[in-house]
Scaffold this motif. Structure first.
Motif, PDB file in Angstrom:
ATOM      1  N   ASN A 146       1.827   6.820  -6.814  1.00  0.00           N
ATOM      2  CA  ASN A 146       0.779   7.730  -7.281  1.00  0.00           C
ATOM      3  C   ASN A 146       1.127   9.182  -6.966  1.00  0.00           C
ATOM      4  O   ASN A 146       0.871  10.080  -7.772  1.00  0.00           O
ATOM      5  N   ALA A 147       1.709   9.427  -5.798  1.00  0.00           N
ATOM      6  CA  ALA A 147       2.078  10.792  -5.430  1.00  0.00           C
ATOM      7  C   ALA A 147       3.162  11.329  -6.355  1.00  0.00           C
ATOM      8  O   ALA A 147       3.110  12.483  -6.800  1.00  0.00           O
TER       9      ALA A 147
ATOM     10  N   TRP B 148       2.442   1.820  -3.393  1.00  0.00           N
ATOM     11  CA  TRP B 148       1.380   2.239  -4.314  1.00  0.00           C
ATOM     12  C   TRP B 148       1.050   3.715  -4.127  1.00  0.00           C
ATOM     13  O   TRP B 148       0.955   4.473  -5.097  1.00  0.00           O
ATOM     14  N   GLN B 149       0.912   4.158  -2.872  1.00  0.00           N
ATOM     15  CA  GLN B 149       0.606   5.561  -2.606  1.00  0.00           C
ATOM     16  C   GLN B 149       1.769   6.471  -3.004  1.00  0.00           C
ATOM     17  O   GLN B 149       1.559   7.557  -3.541  1.00  0.00           O
TER      18      GLN B 149
ATOM     19  N   TRP C 169       0.834  -1.199   0.000  1.00  0.00           N
ATOM     20  CA  TRP C 169       0.000   0.000   0.000  1.00  0.00           C
ATOM     21  C   TRP C 169       0.875   1.258   0.000  1.00  0.00           C
ATOM     22  O   TRP C 169       0.589   2.219  -0.707  1.00  0.00           O
ATOM     23  N   GLY C 170       1.960   1.257   0.797  1.00  0.00           N
ATOM     24  CA  GLY C 170       2.830   2.425   0.868  1.00  0.00           C
ATOM     25  C   GLY C 170       3.535   2.703  -0.452  1.00  0.00           C
ATOM     26  O   GLY C 170       3.637   3.856  -0.879  1.00  0.00           O
TER      27      GLY C 170
END
Length: 64
Positions: free
Chosen positions: A39-40, A35-36, A32-33
């Motif tokens: 995206n950022a 992935w975020q 999840w980290g």
């Protein structure tokens, strides 16, 4: 014939999921980290219009 996931419902001779639980949870948090973070970084000004960015608006194709 049992379904393909019947192996997960059977009784194991030793605990399997309990010792693996922290690693499964940590793997999900890391996934999840990343992935975020991806995206950022893909939405920063530097890469917003990069053609390799999957979120970039498609540019107009060159006319012939």
């Amino acid at each position: 014939m049992p379904g393909p996931f019947a192996v997960f419902r059977r009784k194991w001779p030793a605990p399997v999921w309990e010792p693996m639980a922290p690693f499964i949870i940590a793997g999900g948090i890391v996934y999840w980290g990343v992935w975020q973070g991806q995206n950022a970084l893909a939405n920063t000004d530097e890469f917003r219009n990069d053609p390799r960015n999957p979120n970039a608006k498609p540019s107009k194709p060159a006319s012939h």
